[in-house]
Design an enzyme around this catalytic site. Structure first.
Site, short mmCIF file in Angstrom:
data_model
loop_
_atom_site.label_atom_id
_atom_site.label_comp_id
_atom_site.label_asym_id
_atom_site.label_seq_id
_atom_site.Cartn_x
_atom_site.Cartn_y
_atom_site.Cartn_z
N HIS A 195 0.85 -1.30 -0.25
CA HIS A 195 0.07 0.17 0.00
C HIS A 195 0.77 1.23 -0.07
O HIS A 195 2.14 1.38 0.61
CB HIS A 195 -0.91 0.07 1.21
CG HIS A 195 -2.16 -0.95 1.20
ND1 HIS A 195 -2.86 -1.00 0.14
CD2 HIS A 195 -2.38 -1.85 2.00
CE1 HIS A 195 -3.84 -1.85 0.45
NE2 HIS A 195 -3.74 -2.38 1.61
N CYS A 301 0.32 2.26 -5.09
CA CYS A 301 -0.74 3.02 -5.49
C CYS A 301 -0.02 4.29 -5.77
O CYS A 301 0.84 4.71 -4.95
CB CYS A 301 -1.98 3.25 -4.90
SG CYS A 301 -2.98 1.88 -4.88
#
Length: 360
Positions: A195, A301
């Site tokens: 993440h 991301c």
């Protein structure tokens, strides 16, 4: 004068009862003028908002400290430490084995001493390795990037779980579930996910710092990734790029970089893969890459676009023929016009690179 009138009003209402006067000064009361009622309501709302904000700040600090402490605890307990004078790979076995070969007399790779000694697999047998970027540390000297790598039954399993299977907002660092990391062999290219926790700074968040330019890349060109069957393996960064995850975000085009696991697959050929990571890369270098080399792809991301974009870093496993100092010296920023950006990126920033800080 306003303060004086306010104080006078407070004293008049107070009488001989300080507590009652204090309450009437801040709480709407029978007989108050409309302007006083509005003032008191605004004050109460402000106090309420302050309390909520204070609670959120406390929650943020507790979460941040808790997540960082958890990550640092794993580093202290399990991070591999290698003596450069010791040959750790003496008993790893061949990494180029045809598993379809009916002759099973070949030597399989062995779980390494650094894994066994620390009993890492006792904690979770889904652990398949450890990834670290040496020298990449915060102001307290703690590593931004040093994590066990897990591999679940699918690529959702460890999105929000820690190494013990408990809910964990930052999730674990995990390898693509379709990649092979076994005693028999290892995929040519392993994608590793994490993440981007922009408000926490945990997980793969600090990979975004590679957006800032070639000088940063030169200082942090090497990634250490060891599967549980390897030791002292180092990878040099080959490419860094932004890519869309939905075809609609690039005029119907979608390059499935995750699918390139083994280059002997006709659908996922090395030359196509290398052409794509080269034309999309923000940087160039003199590093030599062949389909016989091993690679890792780090995927996270990007907060620079609201959703639908990944920041990807590809690195090649170094061989005795690679001169890492020469590779570092060769890194250069490519001209914006020569870089391929997806449409979703160009709609916001145009055809150019952008760096706003690790939070993004």
């Amino acid at each position: 004068m306003a303060m004086a009138r306010g104080s006078a009003n407070f004293n008049d209402n107070e009488g001989s009862n300080n507590t009652g006067g204090l309450i009437r000064y801040f709480i709407p009361w029978k007989g108050d003028k409309s302007s006083e009622v509005v003032r008191k309501i605004v004050f109460i709302a402000s106090v309420g908002l302050f309390c909520v904000s204070l609670g959120q700040l406390k929650s943020y600090l507790n979460t941040t400290n808790g997540e960082r402490s958890r990550a640092h605890g794993l580093v202290e307990q399990y991070e591999p430490k290698f003596d450069e004078n010791v040959d750790y790979e003496a008993n790893t076995g061949s990494d180029d084995i045809d598993i379809a070969d009916p002759d099973e007399s070949y030597k399989k790779r062995e779980v390494q001493k650094w894994v066994k000694d620390k009993k890492l697999l006792d904690r979770n047998d889904d652990v398949v390795g450890w990834i670290k970027i040496p020298g990449f540390k915060d102001s307290d000297g703690d590593a931004f990037m040093s994590f066990p790598v897990l591999q679940g039954k699918n690529n959702d399993e460890y999105l929000y779980k820690d190494i013990d299977g408990n809910y964990y907002e930052s999730g674990s660092i995990f390898a693509d579930s379709w990649s092979i990391i076994s005693k028999e062999r290892q995929s040519d290219n392993i994608t590793i996910f994490g993440h981007h926790m922009g408000w926490l700074g945990t997980s793969f968040t600090h990979l975004s710092e590679y957006e800032q330019g070639a000088d940063f890349l030169k200082d942090h060109a090497v990634i250490e990734f060891n599967s549980i069957y390897e030791s002292k393996c180092k990878y040099a960064i080959v490419s860094c790029f932004m890519i869309n995850t939905d075809a609609k975000d690039d005029n119907g085009d979608l390059w499935e970089y995750i699918g390139y696991r083994d280059f002997n697959d006709e659908q996922y050929r090395f030359d196509e893969w290398y052409d794509e990571i080269t034309r999309r890369s923000w940087y160039s270098s003199d590093i030599k890459c062949t389909e016989d080399d091993k690679y890792i792809t780090l995927s996270t991301c990007s907060k620079l676009v609201e959703e639908g974009v990944r920041w990807v870093i590809v690195a090649k496993k170094l061989t005795p023929d690679d001169d890492i100092d020469a590779i570092k010296a060769s890194y250069k920023e490519r001209a914006d016009k020569d870089i391929y950006f997806p449409k979703i990126w160009k709609d916001i920033y145009g055809n150019k690179t952008v760096y706003k800080g690790w939070e993004y």
